[in-house]
Scaffold this motif. Structure first.
Motif: not given
Lengths: 100, 183
Positions: B104-109
């Motif tokens: 999720v953090l990767f997608g947000a970034a």
């Protein structure tokens, strides 16, 4: 005056929290709540862009989304209750009949 | 004092938005399902506050009525019905939570990278004013509810009617799914 970017950031954060909750929680009820949270983030975007473009279409559609969310919650909770009657659990890990 | 009140009034959206984010995080992270429902209720109320501060008064009130009044109560009932079982859940989070959070953090970034210019640009939101061809001589934009009803019953009548049919189907489906076998 609220800037469009602030609204987009808040709704982005809400959507991310919702998707993280769907992925990491085991309880089917909390997964349903996270789906509701994601729908609300979309609603927030609808309203922000409705104000940005000066038409009420976004607000009308946000109202429609709210109605769809209510229908979805009714069916989802009925499914959870039926599942609990059959399998005596609401943990999504224990419901693996299709796992093969 | 007046200066402080004025600052709070100007930043109402930011206050409600931060509170909504905090209570949503509490909802995801708390171990007890009842606490999660309370976090959900608070998040919905804060989002209603966001709607109000964006001058969508009708939707804010509808949000409070539908979510805080209906859906949260429904969730609480089902939690009471389901969570009172004998065997306690051992694990709250999935085993692979760590990878999910990283994803999720990767997608947000990635999202931030793509839409960086849109999100941190300079566009600002103006007050809701109907375009003249939508208003059509009626003085509808004075009240938010009037404007929304104009959109709902004039431009989007068909989706509205379809929504009513879907609500009926959901009602019947929920009754059929939740009823006991013996009748």
């Amino acid at each position: 005056m609220v800037s469009l970017n602030a609204v987009l950031l808040v709704s982005f954060g809400l959507f991310s929290i919702g998707i993280a909750g769907v992925l990491i929680r085991r309880n089917a009820l909390i997964i349903l709540m996270c789906v509701e949270l994601m729908l609300n983030a979309a609603n927030l975007n609808f309203i922000a862009f409705a104000r940005h473009s000066g038409s009420v279409s976004g607000q009308a559609f946000a109202l429609l989304v709210m109605g769809f969310a209510a229908a979805e919650v009714a069916v989802g909770l009925a499914l959870v209750v039926a599942l609990y009657r059959k399998r005596d659990t609401v943990q999504v890990d224990d419901i693996n009949l299709l796992k093969g | 004092m007046e200066h402080l009140l004025e600052t709070i009034g100007r930043n109402m959206f930011a206050i409600f938005g931060v509170m909504a984010l905090g209570s949503a995080a509490f909802m995801v992270a708390s171990r007890s399902a009842v606490h999660s429902v309370l976090g959900f209720l608070f998040a919905m109320l804060c989002i209603a506050g966001c709607f109000l501060s964006l001058e969508a008064e009708f939707l804010g009130m509808a949000q409070i009525l539908v979510y805080a009044g209906g859906i949260v109560v429904l969730f609480l009932f089902v939690v009471m019905l389901v969570e009172m079982s004998k065997k306690k859940e051992k694990e709250v989070f999935q085993a692979q939570s760590r990878y999910a959070v990283v994803a999720v953090l990767f997608g947000a970034a990635a999202f931030m990278g793509v839409f960086r210019k849109v999100i941190f640009g300079t566009a600002s939101v103006e007050a809701l004013v109907l375009r003249p061809e939508l208003a059509q001589g009626l003085n509808v934009a004075k009240q938010n509810a009037q404007a929304v009803s104009r959109g709902l019953f004039a431009d989007y009548l068909l989706p509205f009617e379809i929504l009513s049919v879907i609500l009926l189907v959901a009602l019947v489906g929920a009754v059929v799914l939740a009823k006991t076998e013996r009748v």
